[in-house]
Write a protein that holds these residues in place. Structure first.
Motif, PDB file in Angstrom:
ATOM      1  N   LEU A  25       0.805  -1.225   0.000  1.00 35.14           N
ATOM      2  CA  LEU A  25       0.000   0.000   0.000  1.00 35.14           C
ATOM      3  C   LEU A  25       0.839   1.277   0.000  1.00 35.14           C
ATOM      4  O   LEU A  25       0.553   2.202  -0.781  1.00 35.14           O
ATOM      5  N   PRO A  26       1.888   1.391   0.844  1.00 34.92           N
ATOM      6  CA  PRO A  26       2.710   2.614   0.789  1.00 34.92           C
ATOM      7  C   PRO A  26       3.333   2.850  -0.582  1.00 34.92           C
ATOM      8  O   PRO A  26       3.401   3.990  -1.047  1.00 34.92           O
ATOM      9  N   LEU A  27       3.768   1.763  -1.234  1.00 36.88           N
ATOM     10  CA  LEU A  27       4.363   1.892  -2.564  1.00 36.88           C
ATOM     11  C   LEU A  27       3.315   2.340  -3.584  1.00 36.88           C
ATOM     12  O   LEU A  27       3.598   3.165  -4.461  1.00 36.88           O
ATOM     13  N   ILE A  28       2.101   1.813  -3.466  1.00 36.38           N
ATOM     14  CA  ILE A  28       1.023   2.198  -4.375  1.00 36.38           C
ATOM     15  C   ILE A  28       0.681   3.672  -4.200  1.00 36.38           C
ATOM     16  O   ILE A  28       0.493   4.408  -5.184  1.00 36.38           O
ATOM     17  N   ILE A  29       0.608   4.112  -2.940  1.00 36.46           N
ATOM     18  CA  ILE A  29       0.314   5.519  -2.667  1.00 36.46           C
ATOM     19  C   ILE A  29       1.419   6.409  -3.215  1.00 36.46           C
ATOM     20  O   ILE A  29       1.154   7.446  -3.840  1.00 36.46           O
ATOM     21  N   LEU A  30       2.670   6.008  -2.988  1.00 31.75           N
ATOM     22  CA  LEU A  30       3.797   6.795  -3.482  1.00 31.75           C
ATOM     23  C   LEU A  30       3.778   6.870  -5.005  1.00 31.75           C
ATOM     24  O   LEU A  30       3.985   7.950  -5.588  1.00 31.75           O
ATOM     25  N   ALA A  31       3.514   5.743  -5.664  1.00 30.36           N
ATOM     26  CA  ALA A  31       3.449   5.734  -7.126  1.00 30.36           C
ATOM     27  C   ALA A  31       2.341   6.660  -7.623  1.00 30.36           C
ATOM     28  O   ALA A  31       2.509   7.373  -8.622  1.00 30.36           O
ATOM     29  N   ALA A  54      11.428  12.396  -2.224  1.00 27.85           N
ATOM     30  CA  ALA A  54      10.551  11.242  -2.043  1.00 27.85           C
ATOM     31  C   ALA A  54       9.752  10.934  -3.305  1.00 27.85           C
ATOM     32  O   ALA A  54       9.482   9.764  -3.609  1.00 27.85           O
ATOM     33  N   LEU A  55       9.394  11.969  -4.065  1.00 29.74           N
ATOM     34  CA  LEU A  55       8.638  11.768  -5.301  1.00 29.74           C
ATOM     35  C   LEU A  55       9.548  11.648  -6.520  1.00 29.74           C
ATOM     36  O   LEU A  55       9.064  11.570  -7.651  1.00 29.74           O
ATOM     37  N   SER A  56      10.861  11.649  -6.267  1.00 27.87           N
ATOM     38  CA  SER A  56      11.858  11.505  -7.342  1.00 27.87           C
ATOM     39  C   SER A  56      11.667  12.541  -8.443  1.00 27.87           C
ATOM     40  O   SER A  56      11.824  12.253  -9.633  1.00 27.87           O
ATOM     41  N   LEU A  57      11.333  13.767  -8.045  1.00 30.23           N
ATOM     42  CA  LEU A  57      11.166  14.845  -9.015  1.00 30.23           C
ATOM     43  C   LEU A  57      12.529  15.376  -9.440  1.00 30.23           C
ATOM     44  O   LEU A  57      13.438  15.496  -8.613  1.00 30.23           O
ATOM     45  N   PRO A  58      12.705  15.705 -10.710  1.00 29.68           N
ATOM     46  CA  PRO A  58      13.971  16.319 -11.131  1.00 29.68           C
ATOM     47  C   PRO A  58      14.084  17.710 -10.533  1.00 29.68           C
ATOM     48  O   PRO A  58      13.106  18.447 -10.481  1.00 29.68           O
TER      49      PRO A  58
END
Length: 267
Positions: A23-29, A80-84
């Protein structure tokens, strides 16, 4: 809950892959997808900093504690969101808070963000994947864990590996949370403070870019394709890259020494 349901839950836990665990991975994605869908990363630009320069510096001067807390929170979200834009965030931190405090603020924000990614990856698929993998991954995990801190320092110091990849790999390789946090914190210090020192002189960079942009607009007009931008990656000079690579080699010295000692002991 019936015995059959309990048995199914137990099997799911043993297999490692379950909805609760993922679930945490799904939310993060989902958050990452939403961030890119709404183009939030486009706000992470030198032009945004330049356009809001006076407002940003004024806010920092009158609300330093709140500004630091807010900046760390934003940095955590970016990582955390791997934004450039991580490099630009570090440059901006040096610009707003000075090279020393700005560097520290950026290190803290990046470490927290990276640790969040690590924990989500480790609990969602790192350990389950390791449990299902064959002997080759287990052998790799054992070798990595023996010198985890040295390897982490190498991966963090040498700017040849994407930040997001170094956040995920240790989760699969079974690195402990404390080792990961320490390795990340120490490993990103050189690069972070280098960018923070660049950021301390950001005013002159903005002025130069602004002058170039204004000259372009005056010559070609507003629709002439003029851009106001600076690639933070371009600030990584060959000298800095060589210095980081040298530090990475130094980080691996304990690993080499251990291997030599193990061979001598075996002989």
């Amino acid at each position: 809950m019936t015995d059959d349901n309990k048995t199914e839950d137990t099997k799911s836990d043993e297999q490692g892959f379950s909805l609760k665990r993922s679930l945490p991975l799904i939310i993060l994605a989902g958050l990452i997808g939403a961030a890119f869908y709404f183009d939030l990363h486009t706000y992470l630009s030198l032009q945004t900093v330049a356009e809001n320069r006076e407002a940003l510096t004024g806010f920092v001067e009158s609300n330093i504690v709140v500004a630091i807390a807010a900046f760390i929170a934003i940095y955590v979200v970016v990582v955390a969101l791997s934004l450039p834009g991580g490099a630009l965030m570090t440059i901006t931190s040096g610009f707003l808070f000075g090279p020393l405090l700005g560097g520290l603020v950026a290190v803290v924000g990046a470490t927290i963000g990276a640790t969040i990614i690590f924990l989500i990856a480790k609990t969602s698929f790192g350990e389950p994947l390791a449990a299902r993998a064959g002997p080759w991954l287990e052998k790799l995990r054992d070798g990595f864990q023996k010198d985890a801190l040295s390897y982490l320092l190498f991966l963090r110091l040498v700017p040849a590996f994407p930040f997001w990849l170094v956040n995920l790999a240790p989760a699969v390789l079974g690195v402990g949370l404390t080792t990961y946090a320490i390795g990340t914190f120490l490993g990103i210090i050189p690069g972070t403070f280098a960018f923070a020192f660049v950021g301390a002189g950001l005013d002159s960079i903005i002025e130069a870019q602004q002058a170039s942009f204004d000259a372009c607009v005056a010559e070609k007009g507003a629709d002439g394709g003029c851009t106001f931008a600076l690639d933070p990656g371009s600030l990584l000079t060959p000298e800095i890259l060589i210095a980081f690579a040298a530090l990475g080699v130094v980080a691996l010295i304990p690993v080499v020494i251990r291997r030599i000692r193990d061979r001598k002991s075996a002989a």
